[in-house]
Design a protein around this motif. Structure first.
Motif, short mmCIF file in Angstrom:
data_model
loop_
_atom_site.label_atom_id
_atom_site.label_comp_id
_atom_site.label_asym_id
_atom_site.label_seq_id
_atom_site.Cartn_x
_atom_site.Cartn_y
_atom_site.Cartn_z
N GLU A 58 55.78 45.80 44.07
CA GLU A 58 55.57 46.63 45.23
C GLU A 58 54.25 47.02 45.16
N ALA A 59 53.45 47.04 44.01
CA ALA A 59 52.04 47.63 44.01
C ALA A 59 51.17 46.36 44.33
N VAL A 60 51.43 45.16 43.87
CA VAL A 60 50.53 44.11 44.19
C VAL A 60 50.69 43.70 45.91
N ILE A 61 52.02 43.74 46.43
CA ILE A 61 52.31 43.24 47.39
C ILE A 61 51.47 44.14 48.61
N ASN A 62 51.27 45.30 48.03
CA ASN A 62 50.93 46.15 48.99
C ASN A 62 49.12 45.88 49.43
N THR A 63 48.56 45.46 48.23
CA THR A 63 47.22 45.03 48.35
C THR A 63 47.05 43.83 49.37
N ILE A 64 48.07 42.77 48.82
CA ILE A 64 47.88 41.50 49.55
C ILE A 64 48.20 41.77 50.97
N LEU A 65 49.38 42.37 51.28
CA LEU A 65 49.64 42.29 52.69
C LEU A 65 48.66 43.29 53.50
N LEU A 89 41.72 38.10 40.54
CA LEU A 89 41.24 37.74 41.92
C LEU A 89 42.20 36.40 42.33
N SER A 90 42.36 35.70 41.18
CA SER A 90 43.43 34.63 41.44
C SER A 90 44.62 35.11 42.10
N ILE A 91 45.08 36.30 41.71
CA ILE A 91 46.28 36.93 42.25
C ILE A 91 46.34 36.80 43.98
N TYR A 92 45.27 37.34 44.34
CA TYR A 92 45.29 37.20 45.90
C TYR A 92 44.98 35.97 46.50
N ASP A 93 44.28 35.12 45.72
CA ASP A 93 44.25 33.61 46.04
C ASP A 93 45.51 32.90 46.54
N ILE A 94 46.41 33.01 45.25
CA ILE A 94 47.58 32.47 45.38
C ILE A 94 48.44 32.93 46.35
N PHE A 95 48.91 34.38 45.98
CA PHE A 95 49.92 35.07 46.88
C PHE A 95 49.50 35.51 48.35
N GLY A 96 47.99 35.82 48.33
CA GLY A 96 47.70 36.02 49.71
C GLY A 96 47.69 34.84 50.70
N ALA A 97 47.47 33.46 49.90
CA ALA A 97 47.60 32.29 50.83
C ALA A 97 49.07 32.06 51.24
N PHE A 98 49.84 32.19 49.97
CA PHE A 98 51.25 31.55 50.19
C PHE A 98 52.07 32.43 50.95
N SER A 99 51.52 33.77 50.98
CA SER A 99 52.68 34.84 51.76
C SER A 99 52.25 34.60 53.38
#
Length: 296
Positions: A58-65, A89-99
């Motif tokens: 829930e913490a990282v999803i908040n930032t990405i979304l 920064l790679s966490i956003y690359d991966i899940f920002g893109a795929f989400s």
């Protein structure tokens, strides 16, 4: 990291290939919930021994979304994967893109700036996310290339697709945003900041114009569901214009450090007014305009 994290398995490239080739599609539904741990990622260790930062879904999803919503990231976007997977920064690359259903184009070597330039052009990259230095290398390369090819005349159609430039992780040179827009005229340049201990980013500043008197780019305003505080040595808020230590609160704050209760208790504080906050160790000041200025 293997010892500190009590790791039971180390995934290598060869092992991943074996797993993928023998993988059978599962019909089970996902059992992941917001309160579960998404990952533990280790800090660079610049202050000594690396620390494993525990981040919940829930913490990282908040930032990405939040970033995806602010900048309308969608299935037509194409990301370039510039950061090592040991860097958050790679966490956003991966899940920002795929989400969002977007495309992620990985690169082999972030030091090969010609290859990066070619990929941005050929793959029609629309979203860039990196430390400022790599973007500075790209615009330096483009400046030099244009000088050789057409005596310094800027070709505004060179790479028209790049629309969003996210810069974080270090000081942004004050002249860099203008140089970026010389090449990517339609792009939005965004300064982002925060800590690994608060889910990638917690603060942002859209760089629309750079004032002549600025010596640095503003750190900015808190992202959605996140908070930033400038506190004194008694953990009370500093008045506007008074330097203090930066603390982060809100949804993005980590659970703590993996297998290290002592360091967790030293850095993550239960504040009587602000709840659970993370002590960054950085200094800053709240300005009259309402944004935070980073001081080091």
């Amino acid at each position: 990291i293997v010892k500190d994290g009590n790791c039971k398995v180390v995934l290598t490239a060869e092992l991943v290939k074996t797993i993928v080739s023998s993988y059978k599609e599962s019909k089970r539904e996902s059992v992941a919930v917001p309160e579960q741990i998404a990952y533990a990622i280790y800090t660079s260790g610049s202050t000594g021994k690396s620390k494993g930062v525990i981040i919940k879904n829930e913490a990282v999803i908040n930032t990405i979304l939040d970033i995806n919503e602010k900048y309308s990231v969608n299935e037509t976007d194409r990301f370039i994967g510039l950061s090592s997977m040991s860097f958050d920064l790679s966490i956003y690359d991966i899940f920002g893109a795929f989400s969002a259903g977007a495309t992620l184009v990985m690169i082999e070597d972030q030091r090969d700036i010609k290859k990066i330039h070619d990929i941005v052009k050929e793959e029609k990259i629309t979203v860039w996310n990196s430390v400022p230095m790599i973007m500075e290398m790209l615009v330096n390369y483009m400046d030099e290339t244009e000088k050789k090819s057409n005596a310094g005349v800027i070709n505004y159609d060179e790479l028209p697709e790049l629309r969003l430039v996210l810069l974080s992780g270090d000081w942004i040179p004050v002249h860099l945003p203008e140089r970026i827009k010389d090449h990517f005229v339609e792009s939005e340049v965004i300064s982002l900041g925060g800590a690994t201990e608060a889910s990638i980013w917690s603060i942002y500043y859209p760089i629309k114009t750079v004032k002549a008197e600025w010596t640095s780019i503003p750190y900015g305003y808190p992202l959605s569901n996140q908070t930033y505080y400038v506190l004194n040595y008694e953990n009370d808020p500093c008045p506007i214009g008074v330097k203090g230590e930066l603390y982060i609160g809100g949804k993005g704050v980590a659970e703590g450090y993996l297998n290290d209760k002592e360091k967790t208790e030293a850095s993550f504080i239960d504040h009587p007014d602000f709840g659970r906050i993370y002590r960054t160790g950085d200094m800053g000041v709240l300005t009259q305009e309402g944004y935070i200025e980073f001081l080091g």
